[in-house]
Design an enzyme around this catalytic site. Structure first.
Site: not given
Ligand code: F6P
Length: 538
Positions: A205, A211, A263-264, A349, A380, A506
């Protein structure tokens, strides 16, 4: 300026909790012959049975009263009306607009959005069809046969659930996901793939996530090492709410969504482009239609027949009424194995918050810990604790009646029913002792073992049943959980749509990387973290 707050009236709820805390679930069926009917509901192809929850009829009514006083219906109207309900970021929250029928008329903060949503949907379908037919091909002219989807959190979990749930056993397009910054994740995904036939879709987003950008760089270099420069950009697609960043990063084409998509809550947007390609646009449209059906239900059904509302109330009753700060979710379908991970982000979240909407500290418990594994695997592993541990952990069983065309599924779902029964009924020490004696144990041995074989019972569970796992029922299920999460947030009077709690880590990770570059811990680091850093630097 803090948002106006409207705390619910918890008086009747608290009185019911004090009065009914020890009520036995199993006795409630006789006390209220209409219990099953009252506490079960059909919605968008799903059947919910909440009659094995720990509420009496009057506690159930008190929960409904809580929802009324919290203003759930008015809040729902504000969500669907595109108001700035994400008050700390001044944003609308309009994921229902993404799955609405073509030609709808949603507005975010007063701005029409549906025409743009429809355009992106059509563009995704056209692109997906072109990739699937081979008319959109790679730099060397060969068709794409694999997709590497790079993204994390909401840019990963939703599409993963969808792919695992709906993928054919032998897909024409091999879709792989990479989320972790651990290079092993990307290495596994790329193993066996040919850059000439691989499409990399980078989903973020913000297009700033550490990452995702690190993984995207690796994928870009992997493509660059094998492909001619001309046409290489066709292998590298961005999905984002910040298209200018994706373009600057080198994405040949971008598919956009807006900041009013959390995002979620974003799997209904271009975030699922890789699934649209690998499953086909008609499958994605059916997923959207199922979710839209749940939206219609949520908007129209009265509170006492409203599936997301009842599911939310069961959780609030357990967490705030009966002090049960965890819930386990067990999908009895291998294809839904990612559902618990998806729900962890969606619920924790969204609702893992410590202040009311006005910024003052919450005075109730908010989101419980959500965890789970598919059934029967979880039985299990951690179900021992669910049955006999001293803490009560409510369970949620997601049951699919028909999972296979050519194999019986009753061994699978009969286990779900048995678990719900065992949790509710339990087994008394007298029963355990009698069983031991009947199986030939000496009286001394029966006495010694009886308490170990005792189940306290009276442990709550919910069953969510679908006839088949189809794109439509999956869409309805995921939308059910989204709205449930929203209703809880309204009752707790928290902002379910920001996530400030992920920011501090972060920032500190960046500072630690600076120390790594400097060759050792800075004086500002605490002794424990400094010691760990020194050790890891070797
Ligand atoms: O760190 C959490 C978060 O901000 C989530 O809310 C989000 O879904 C995810 O990181 C990824 O964010 P982006 O889509 O901006 O890479």
């Amino acid at each position: 300026m803090p948002a106006a707050t409207s705390h619910a009236d918890w008086t009747a709820f608290d009185a019911a909790a004090a009065r009914d805390a020890d009520a036995r679930i199993v006795d409630q069926f006789a006390a209220d012959p209409a219990r099953l009917e009252r506490m079960s509901v059909e919605a968008a192809g799903l059947y919910l049975d909440l009659s094995k929850q720990s509420w009496t009829t009057s506690a159930f009514e008190a929960c409904l009263e809580l929802a009324r006083t919290a203003g759930v219906e008015a809040a729902r109207d504000r969500l669907f009306g595109g108001e700035a309900i994400n008050s700390t970021e001044g944003r609308a929250v309009l994921h229902p607009a993404l799955r609405a029928r073509i030609g709808s008329d949603y507005k975010a903060l007063g701005e029409p959005v549906s025409a743009e949503v429809d355009d992106v949907r059509r563009a995704m379908a056209d692109y997906a069809n072109a990739v699937r037919s081979g008319s959109e091909s790679g730099a060397t002219g060969r068709p794409f046969t694999a997709i590497v989807h790079v993204g994390i959190g909401g840019s990963d979990l939703g599409p993963r659930v969808v792919w695992d749930a709906l993928r054919p056993l032998q897909p024409a397009i091999d879709l792989r996901f990479v989320a972790n910054i651990d290079p092993r994740d990307m290495a596994e995904a790329l193993t066996g793939l040919d850059p000439e036939t691989t499409l990399v879709i980078v989903v973020s987003k913000t297009f700033t996530t550490q990452e995702t950008l690190a993984n995207a760089e690796v994928a870009k270099a992997w493509l660059a090492a094998a492909l001619p420069e001309t046409g290489r950009e066709r292998h590298f697609i961005g999905v984002t709410a910040a298209p200018e960043r994706a373009q600057a990063f080198g994405c040949g084409r971008t598919f956009a969504f807006r900041d009013w998509v959390g995002g979620r809550y974003s799997l209904w947007s271009a975030v699922s482009l890789s699934c649209v390609i690998a499953l086909g646009p008609e499958v994605f449209e059916a997923l959207l239609a199922g979710a839209a059906e749940m939206d219609d239900h949520f908007v129209a059904a009265p509170l006492d027949r409203n599936a997301p509302v009842l599911l939310a109330l069961a959780q609030v009753w357990n967490v705030d009424g009966l002090n049960r700060p965890a819930r386990t979710v067990a999908p009895y379908a291998h294809a839904l194995r990612r559902l618990p991970a998806f729900l962890q982000q969606l619920e924790m979240e969204s609702n893992g918050k410590r202040v009311f909407r006005d910024g003052s500290p919450v005075t109730r418990q908010t989101c419980p810990v959500v965890f789970g594994e598919p059934g029967t695997n979880g039985q299990h592993a951690f179900f021992q604790q669910i049955h006999q541990g001293p803490q009560v952990v409510p369970a949620e069983f997601v049951i699919v009646a028909k999972t296979h065309e050519d194999a019986p599924e009753s061994p699978l779902w009969s286990n779900a029913l048995a678990q719900g029964q065992a949790l509710m009924l339990g087994k008394s020490t007298e029963e355990a002792r009698a069983e031991l004696l009947a199986s030939g144990a000496e009286a001394v041995e029966a006495d010694r073992l009886a308490t170990h074989k005792t189940f306290p019972g009276n442990r709550p569970s919910t069953a969510i049943v679908m006839d088949r796992l189809t794109p439509r029922t999956l869409g309805a299920l995921l939308a059910l959980y989204e709205h449930k999460t929203f209703v809880e947030g309204v009752i707790w009077d928290i902002n379910s749509f920001d996530q400030w709690g992920v920011e501090l880590g972060k920032v500190l990770a960046k500072a630690i990387l600076k120390d790594v570059d400097a060759g050792g811990p800075s004086a500002a680091l605490d002794p424990s973290t400094a010691g760990l850093l020194t050790r890891l630097l070797g």
